[in-house]
Design a protein around this motif. Structure first.
Motif, PDB file in Angstrom:
ATOM      1  N   THR A  68       0.843  -1.194   0.000  1.00 23.29           N
ATOM      2  CA  THR A  68       0.000   0.000   0.000  1.00 23.29           C
ATOM      3  C   THR A  68       0.877   1.243   0.000  1.00 23.29           C
ATOM      4  N   ILE A  69       0.657   2.110  -0.968  1.00 20.43           N
ATOM      5  CA  ILE A  69       1.358   3.392  -1.018  1.00 20.43           C
ATOM      6  C   ILE A  69       0.442   4.453  -0.407  1.00 20.43           C
ATOM      7  N   SER A  70       1.027   5.314   0.404  1.00 20.78           N
ATOM      8  CA  SER A  70       0.241   6.362   1.040  1.00 20.78           C
ATOM      9  C   SER A  70       1.099   7.604   1.200  1.00 20.78           C
ATOM     10  N   ARG A  71       0.427   8.717   1.500  1.00 18.18           N
ATOM     11  CA  ARG A  71       1.128   9.985   1.575  1.00 18.18           C
ATOM     12  C   ARG A  71       0.737  10.705   2.858  1.00 18.18           C
ATOM     13  N   ASP A  72       1.727  11.261   3.528  1.00 16.48           N
ATOM     14  CA  ASP A  72       1.501  12.080   4.720  1.00 16.48           C
ATOM     15  C   ASP A  72       1.908  13.504   4.359  1.00 16.48           C
ATOM     16  N   ASP A  73       0.923  14.313   4.006  1.00 23.17           N
ATOM     17  CA  ASP A  73       1.224  15.667   3.559  1.00 23.17           C
ATOM     18  C   ASP A  73       1.840  16.521   4.670  1.00 23.17           C
ATOM     19  N   ALA A  74       1.424  16.282   5.899  1.00 27.48           N
ATOM     20  CA  ALA A  74       1.948  17.078   7.017  1.00 27.48           C
ATOM     21  C   ALA A  74       3.442  16.835   7.229  1.00 27.48           C
ATOM     22  N   LYS A  75       3.875  15.589   6.968  1.00 34.34           N
ATOM     23  CA  LYS A  75       5.284  15.246   7.137  1.00 34.34           C
ATOM     24  C   LYS A  75       6.042  15.243   5.818  1.00 34.34           C
ATOM     25  N   ASN A  76       5.310  15.578   4.723  1.00 35.14           N
ATOM     26  CA  ASN A  76       5.937  15.596   3.394  1.00 35.14           C
ATOM     27  C   ASN A  76       6.662  14.282   3.084  1.00 35.14           C
ATOM     28  N   THR A  77       5.975  13.209   3.366  1.00 35.82           N
ATOM     29  CA  THR A  77       6.554  11.866   3.259  1.00 35.82           C
ATOM     30  C   THR A  77       5.575  10.935   2.567  1.00 35.82           C
ATOM     31  N   VAL A  78       6.126  10.022   1.783  1.00 35.79           N
ATOM     32  CA  VAL A  78       5.339   8.961   1.163  1.00 35.79           C
ATOM     33  C   VAL A  78       5.813   7.634   1.743  1.00 35.79           C
ATOM     34  N   HIS A  79       4.855   6.757   2.027  1.00 35.10           N
ATOM     35  CA  HIS A  79       5.170   5.458   2.611  1.00 35.10           C
ATOM     36  C   HIS A  79       4.812   4.336   1.653  1.00 35.10           C
ATOM     37  N   LEU A  80       5.498   3.221   1.820  1.00 41.40           N
ATOM     38  CA  LEU A  80       5.129   1.994   1.128  1.00 41.40           C
ATOM     39  C   LEU A  80       5.034   0.900   2.190  1.00 41.40           C
ATOM     40  N   GLN A  81       3.809   0.533   2.541  1.00 42.13           N
ATOM     41  CA  GLN A  81       3.587  -0.548   3.491  1.00 42.13           C
ATOM     42  C   GLN A  81       3.613  -1.862   2.722  1.00 42.13           C
ATOM     43  N   MET A  82       4.498  -2.741   3.116  1.00 41.07           N
ATOM     44  CA  MET A  82       4.685  -4.007   2.409  1.00 41.07           C
ATOM     45  C   MET A  82       4.352  -5.156   3.349  1.00 41.07           C
ATOM     46  N   ASN A  83       3.303  -5.887   3.024  1.00 46.08           N
ATOM     47  CA  ASN A  83       2.869  -7.025   3.816  1.00 46.08           C
ATOM     48  C   ASN A  83       3.029  -8.324   3.020  1.00 46.08           C
ATOM     49  N   SER A  84       2.966  -9.432   3.722  1.00 45.37           N
ATOM     50  CA  SER A  84       3.072 -10.748   3.077  1.00 45.37           C
ATOM     51  C   SER A  84       4.274 -10.809   2.145  1.00 45.37           C
ATOM     52  N   LEU A  85       5.399 -10.362   2.633  1.00 41.09           N
ATOM     53  CA  LEU A  85       6.597 -10.283   1.798  1.00 41.09           C
ATOM     54  C   LEU A  85       7.063 -11.661   1.365  1.00 41.09           C
ATOM     55  N   ARG A  86       7.629 -11.689   0.168  1.00 43.84           N
ATOM     56  CA  ARG A  86       8.123 -12.919  -0.444  1.00 43.84           C
ATOM     57  C   ARG A  86       9.596 -12.754  -0.769  1.00 43.84           C
ATOM     58  N   PRO A  87      10.329 -13.850  -0.891  1.00 45.55           N
ATOM     59  CA  PRO A  87      11.741 -13.732  -1.265  1.00 45.55           C
ATOM     60  C   PRO A  87      11.937 -12.962  -2.569  1.00 45.55           C
ATOM     61  N   GLU A  88      11.011 -13.079  -3.488  1.00 44.67           N
ATOM     62  CA  GLU A  88      11.139 -12.366  -4.762  1.00 44.67           C
ATOM     63  C   GLU A  88      10.925 -10.860  -4.640  1.00 44.67           C
ATOM     64  N   ASP A  89      10.532 -10.392  -3.465  1.00 46.35           N
ATOM     65  CA  ASP A  89      10.451  -8.951  -3.228  1.00 46.35           C
ATOM     66  C   ASP A  89      11.804  -8.352  -2.846  1.00 46.35           C
ATOM     67  N   THR A  90      12.799  -9.206  -2.665  1.00 45.32           N
ATOM     68  CA  THR A  90      14.136  -8.726  -2.323  1.00 45.32           C
ATOM     69  C   THR A  90      14.675  -7.828  -3.428  1.00 45.32           C
ATOM     70  N   ALA A  91      15.078  -6.625  -3.048  1.00 42.01           N
ATOM     71  CA  ALA A  91      15.545  -5.638  -4.023  1.00 42.01           C
ATOM     72  C   ALA A  91      15.972  -4.376  -3.293  1.00 42.01           C
ATOM     73  N   VAL A  92      16.609  -3.489  -4.029  1.00 38.03           N
ATOM     74  CA  VAL A  92      16.783  -2.118  -3.557  1.00 38.03           C
ATOM     75  C   VAL A  92      15.549  -1.336  -4.010  1.00 38.03           C
TER      76      VAL A  92
END
Length: 112
Positions: A68-92
């Motif tokens: 899930t991608i989300s944005r916090d305008d007050a903190k000027n930050t964008v988040h990426l919540q990553m659940n149910s991670l898999r080995p194939e998600d390994t990356a930079v």
């Protein structure tokens, strides 16, 4: 000019979760498209998710329903919540402001 700083990467077991953050300075996160991309070793960079200036989120098929991608305008930050991670998600993982401004990346490693 925008500057980006990613954080939140790390080592997690398969099935676990991580929350990445992309702190933006110099520009407002609500003024442009913010995108998360990733690059695994030996592979091309891959689009993960995008949030528009209006707040609309779109996802790659490989992560839809887990990330899930989300944005916090007050903190000027964008988040990426990553659940149910898999080995194939390994990356930079990188965030990008608009089409040309990149962060330095944060490593995500998912062990099986």
């Amino acid at each position: 000019q925008a500057q980006l700083a990613e954080s939140g990467g790390g080592l997690v077991q398969a099935g676990g979760s991580l929350r990445l953050s992309c702190a933006v300075s110099g520009r407002s996160v609500s003024s442009n498209v913010i995108t998360w991309l990733r690059q695994a070793p030996g592979k091309q960079r891959e689009w993960v998710a995008t949030i528009s200036s209006g707040g609309t989120a779109v996802y790659a098929d490989s992560v839809r329903g887990r990330f899930t991608i989300s944005r916090d305008d007050a903190k000027n930050t964008v988040h990426l919540q990553m659940n149910s991670l898999r080995p194939e998600d390994t990356a930079v993982y990188y965030c990008r402001y608009g089409s040309a401004t990149w962060g330095q990346g944060t490593q995500v490693t998912v062990s099986s």
